[in-house]
Scaffold this motif. Structure first.
Motif, PDB file in Angstrom:
ATOM      1  N   HIS A 225      -2.364  -1.689  -9.444  1.00  0.00           N
ATOM      2  CA  HIS A 225      -1.084  -1.074  -9.105  1.00  0.00           C
ATOM      3  C   HIS A 225      -1.224   0.187  -8.270  1.00  0.00           C
ATOM      4  CE1 HIS A 225       1.955  -3.287 -11.643  1.00  0.00           C
ATOM      5  NE2 HIS A 225       0.815  -3.835 -12.005  1.00  0.00           N
ATOM      6  N   LYS A 228      -3.702   0.096  -4.437  1.00  0.00           N
ATOM      7  CA  LYS A 228      -3.132  -0.530  -3.249  1.00  0.00           C
ATOM      8  C   LYS A 228      -2.117   0.404  -2.578  1.00  0.00           C
ATOM      9  CE  LYS A 228      -1.687  -4.908  -1.419  1.00  0.00           C
ATOM     10  NZ  LYS A 228      -0.690  -5.979  -1.511  1.00  0.00           N
ATOM     11  N   ASN A 229      -1.409   1.187  -3.387  1.00  0.00           N
ATOM     12  CA  ASN A 229      -0.487   2.169  -2.827  1.00  0.00           C
ATOM     13  C   ASN A 229      -1.221   3.352  -2.224  1.00  0.00           C
ATOM     14  OD1 ASN A 229       2.514   1.572  -3.438  1.00  0.00           O
ATOM     15  ND2 ASN A 229       1.446   0.957  -5.290  1.00  0.00           N
ATOM     16  N   PHE A 302      -1.360  -4.149   3.717  1.00  0.00           N
ATOM     17  CA  PHE A 302      -1.349  -3.300   2.534  1.00  0.00           C
ATOM     18  C   PHE A 302       0.060  -2.902   2.121  1.00  0.00           C
ATOM     19  CE2 PHE A 302      -5.774  -2.754   3.654  1.00  0.00           C
ATOM     20  CZ  PHE A 302      -6.361  -2.800   2.410  1.00  0.00           C
ATOM     21  N   PRO A 304       3.919  -4.028   2.353  1.00  0.00           N
ATOM     22  CA  PRO A 304       4.876  -5.058   2.767  1.00  0.00           C
ATOM     23  C   PRO A 304       6.111  -4.473   3.438  1.00  0.00           C
ATOM     24  CG  PRO A 304       4.921  -4.751   0.383  1.00  0.00           C
ATOM     25  CD  PRO A 304       3.752  -3.971   0.902  1.00  0.00           C
ATOM     26  N   ARG A 305       6.356  -3.170   3.267  1.00  0.00           N
ATOM     27  CA  ARG A 305       7.532  -2.566   3.909  1.00  0.00           C
ATOM     28  C   ARG A 305       7.317  -2.406   5.397  1.00  0.00           C
ATOM     29  NH1 ARG A 305       7.396   2.163  -0.350  1.00  0.00           N
ATOM     30  NH2 ARG A 305       5.221   1.671   0.040  1.00  0.00           N
TER      31      ARG A 305
END
Lengths: 308, 341
Positions: A225, A228-229, A302, A304-305
């Motif tokens: 979680h 990746k951010n 990395f 999706p936005r």
């Protein structure tokens, strides 16, 4: 996505034209004429006829803009000219040297990312503990020490004294270890620091509380979680580090007496070998630009936005 | 409701304390909170921001480390469990949803992946089964085209839809308790009602108990069987909803009720507001935490925090923590004199 990549690749053309122009002009403004260097072994000076003949052969008598056009046109067809010093095609010389530099740069960036991200994550997760201090200490070390000094110390300790690795040359894997470690460790420092601060920020996010409230393991939360951010800003830095790394390969190749583009560039400067210098500059610039496009494209993977 | 009086409660929180260290200061965010929750019961927890209600919920989930007290859930003492033991409870036996659905979902993972996680961890479902269940859950909470949307990312959903996803996630393992921490605060008014309705219907369908935390008495009133009013990290009044509404006994509860705009009041009457600002947990007054905002505070209020005691004449289990005489007669007398003055 495909359209985006095409658009970015098209934008490389003016960039490369600009790079070629700057390299071209710089070299013509710089003192030292390759032809006079070439004929310097004549005792009483070279006969003017010969000099003129040579200048004609290398196209140095043409107006500057025409030389530039010729150069670009040849480069497009893969011909970067002929080395004045060796008489070999520049393209061939670069192709011979490039694998060594690619191996060094590739190994270094892998070391830098793996080491930097690991140190950063450990520091963030164990914030305020001995682990945090230790990894921040290591990264401060990497940031503060000049690469050339670090490289020389590595040679002194691990090659000269301990004989673990060869001190110079570029033939085998063991030749790669020391320079790659030196470059990788020194590039990992900035990555570690940014990873740490990005991880700390992400670990304070509400969705991490959500993940904990679901009963997930802390390991899953950090790797699945949070990382990746946190990796999104780190990716930008990795792109920038490529530039530093390409510069660093020049230093490492000199210290470890390795073959590669850096060595090629340095010798071409000392020999006023204009075509060779221009060629290597072009190739290094192109690699840098293309790698940064690759980094930009990987954002979409990395985050999706990001829609490309 | 009546059955839960005799049977041991599903969740019994006693004297819960949670302390933070802010620099060198110690902050008691939760100061001896007690309440219980029966099977299938809906408990409303009400208070302004800073009243300690969210920290209380995080503490009983073990997401904040309580410093004392007891949380018994289904015969098990949660505060004695280790991390692995708590993980078995979280998301499995007790589900939780949060205030801001925009921030509660991980932006880089698909909602399907996030929905599947508790199923895979707690129910040991394989990918296919978990995915199938995730689609069912999305459909259950009213997401149109669930089978297609399961692979979408949170930013492709509206706020209300994201809160539905959060609810689906919290309910995925059919928990005995759902904790909803300000579930509608960040949503549009029209969406608020839909989300509350969804929580209500899920509660009836699954027969689970719900703790609904809100600063909005209106939200709680429609749903809860019982309510707890919190102020400054303590419960100041609790009881059945109808009793507390009919007979608000703590000055703070009266203030909260008085500050709700009503349609049926006389023209020209003022909307009452509680003076002062919500409590700052680092600077609570001694004794009763509410006394610096209370119109009726006296010297005795500063001495010690009053305990919860049964309200005389109130319904069973209706209690308030105030040194004043809180009988209806006393309140009537007090409010008329206050208006004259």
């Amino acid at each position: 996505m495909g359209a985006y990549v095409v658009r970015r690749l098209v934008a490389v053309i003016p960039i490369m034209l600009g790079v070629a122009l700057i390299a071209f002009l710089l070299l013509h403004l710089a003192p030292g004429d390759p032809i006079s260097l070439l004929v310097s072994n004549f005792d009483q000076g070279a006969p003017p006829d010969l000099v003129n003949q040579l200048r004609e052969r290398y196209g140095l008598n043409d107006p500057l803009w025409l030389q530039y056009v010729h150069y670009v046109w040849d480069a497009v067809r893969g011909d970067l000219g002929t080395s004045i010093f060796t008489g070999r095609p520049v393209t061939q010389m670069i192709l011979d040297a490039a694998p060594y530099t690619a191996a060094l740069a590739g190994a270094s960036i892998v070391i830098a990312v793996v080491l930097g991200v690991t140190l950063g994550v450990v520091a963030a997760v164990r914030r305020g503990t001995w682990w945090d201090n230790a990894s921040i200490g290591v990264s401060l070390f990497g940031l503060s020490i000049p690469q050339f000094w670090f490289g020389m110390m590595a040679v002194l300790i691990f090659a000269v004294n301990l004989h673990w690795f060869p001190s110079s040359g570029s033939g085998s894997f063991s030749h790669l270890v020391l320079p790659a470690l030196v470059l990788g460790i020194s590039a990992s420092a900035a990555i570690a620091r940014l990873t740490r601060s990005a991880m700390l920020e992400v670990l304070g996010e509400q969705y991490i509380v959500t993940a904990r409230a679901k009963g997930l393991r802390e390991v899953t939360i950090i790797s699945g979680h949070a990382l990746k951010n946190a990796f999104i800003p780190v990716l930008t830095l990795i792109g920038l580090q490529f530039g530093r790394l390409l510069g660093g390969t020049v230093i490492m190749e000199t210290i470890f007496n390795r073959q590669g583009l850096g060595t090629l560039m340095l010798t071409s400067i000392t020999r006023s070998d204009f075509p060779l210098l221009q060629g290597t500059l072009m190739v290094v610039a192109a690699v840098y630009v293309l790698l940064n496009i690759a980094v930009d494209v990987s954002y979409a993977w990395f985050d999706p936005r990001v829609r490309l | 409701m009546t059955s839960s009086i005799m049977a041991p409660p599903l969740l019994d929180v006693r004297d819960l304390r949670t302390e933070f260290t802010r620099g060198k200061r110690k902050v008691l965010a939760v100061d001896g909170v007690s309440f219980s929750l029966g099977v299938g019961e809906v408990l409303g927890v009400v208070g302004e921001s800073g009243s300690g209600k969210s920290v209380t919920m995080l503490s009983l989930m073990g997401l904040e480390r309580p410093t004392g007290g007891s949380v018994r859930f289904d015969g098990e003492e949660l505060l004695d469990l280790d991390e692995a033991g708590m993980r078995r409870i979280r998301g499995n036996r007790i589900g939780m949803i949060f205030q801001d659905p925009m921030k509660s979902l991980n932006p880089v993972l698909t909602v399907g992946r996030q929905l599947m996680e508790p199923l895979r961890v707690h129910r040991q479902l394989d990918r296919r089964a978990a995915r199938k269940r995730a689609v069912e859950l999305l459909a259950m909470v009213g997401i149109p085209g669930a089978a297609l949307r399961v692979d979408d990312y949170p930013h492709q959903f509206s706020g209300g839809m994201r809160q539905r996803v959060m609810i689906a996630m919290a309910l995925s393992c059919e928990p005995a308790v759902l904790i909803a921490d300000e579930p509608t605060t960040a949503l549009d008014v029209t969406v608020q009602a839909q989300i509350l309705e969804l929580i209500g219907s899920m509660q009836r369908e699954l027969g689970m108990a719900v703790i609904i935390v809100s600063h909005d008495l209106g939200v709680v009133a429609g749903m809860a069987d019982r309510i707890c009013v919190m102020y400054g990290g303590r419960v100041v009044e609790s009881g059945r909803v109808e009793d507390v509404y009919a007979l608000p006994s703590h000055p703070y509860t009266r203030g909260l009720l008085g500050s709700i705009p009503r349609v049926e009041v006389e023209r020209g009457s003022r909307l009452e507001a509680i003076p002062g600002s919500p409590p700052d947990l680092t600077r609570l007054p001694s004794g009763c935490a509410f006394r610096d905002r209370c119109r009726f505070a006296t010297g005795t209020c500063a001495l010690e925090a009053p305990p919860l005691v049964d309200v005389p004449g109130g319904g069973g289990g209706h209690s308030a923590a105030c040194v004043l005489d809180v009988t209806p007669e006393a309140w009537r007398a007090r409010t008329t004199t206050a208006e004259v003055a």
